[in-house]
Motif scaffolding. Structure first.
Motif, mmCIF file in Angstrom:
data_model
loop_
_atom_site.group_PDB
_atom_site.id
_atom_site.type_symbol
_atom_site.label_atom_id
_atom_site.label_comp_id
_atom_site.label_asym_id
_atom_site.label_seq_id
_atom_site.Cartn_x
_atom_site.Cartn_y
_atom_site.Cartn_z
ATOM 1 N N VAL A 33 0.844 -1.202 0.000
ATOM 2 C CA VAL A 33 0.000 0.000 0.000
ATOM 3 C C VAL A 33 0.876 1.246 0.000
ATOM 4 N N THR A 34 1.968 1.225 0.750
ATOM 5 C CA THR A 34 2.880 2.370 0.802
ATOM 6 C C THR A 34 3.508 2.627 -0.566
ATOM 7 N N VAL A 35 3.925 1.568 -1.236
ATOM 8 C CA VAL A 35 4.546 1.716 -2.559
ATOM 9 C C VAL A 35 3.530 2.258 -3.564
ATOM 10 N N ILE A 36 2.314 1.740 -3.529
ATOM 11 C CA ILE A 36 1.274 2.203 -4.458
ATOM 12 C C ILE A 36 0.944 3.666 -4.201
ATOM 13 N N ALA A 37 0.833 4.054 -2.935
ATOM 14 C CA ALA A 37 0.538 5.457 -2.599
ATOM 15 C C ALA A 37 1.663 6.363 -3.076
#
Length: 55
Positions: A33-37
């Protein structure tokens, strides 16, 4: 010219007992989720718009 043919075919090397770290390192959902954000924030920062999105 002569070709030497071995009596028995060579066996492939045995696979390692332990896989390399990068092959077993699976990101957690939180990391994903952090990478996608971060990717979305970067796309916004450079002004990217999806093709076909209303302008």
């Amino acid at each position: 010219m002569t070709t030497v043919i071995p009596d028995q075919p060579h066996e492939p090397p045995e696979p390692p007992d332990v896989l390399p770290q990068e092959a077993t390192d699976v990101p957690t959902d939180e990391e994903a989720v952090t990478v996608i954000a971060a990717a979305r924030a970067w796309l916004v920062a450079i002004g990217y718009r999806r093709p076909g999105a209303g302008r």
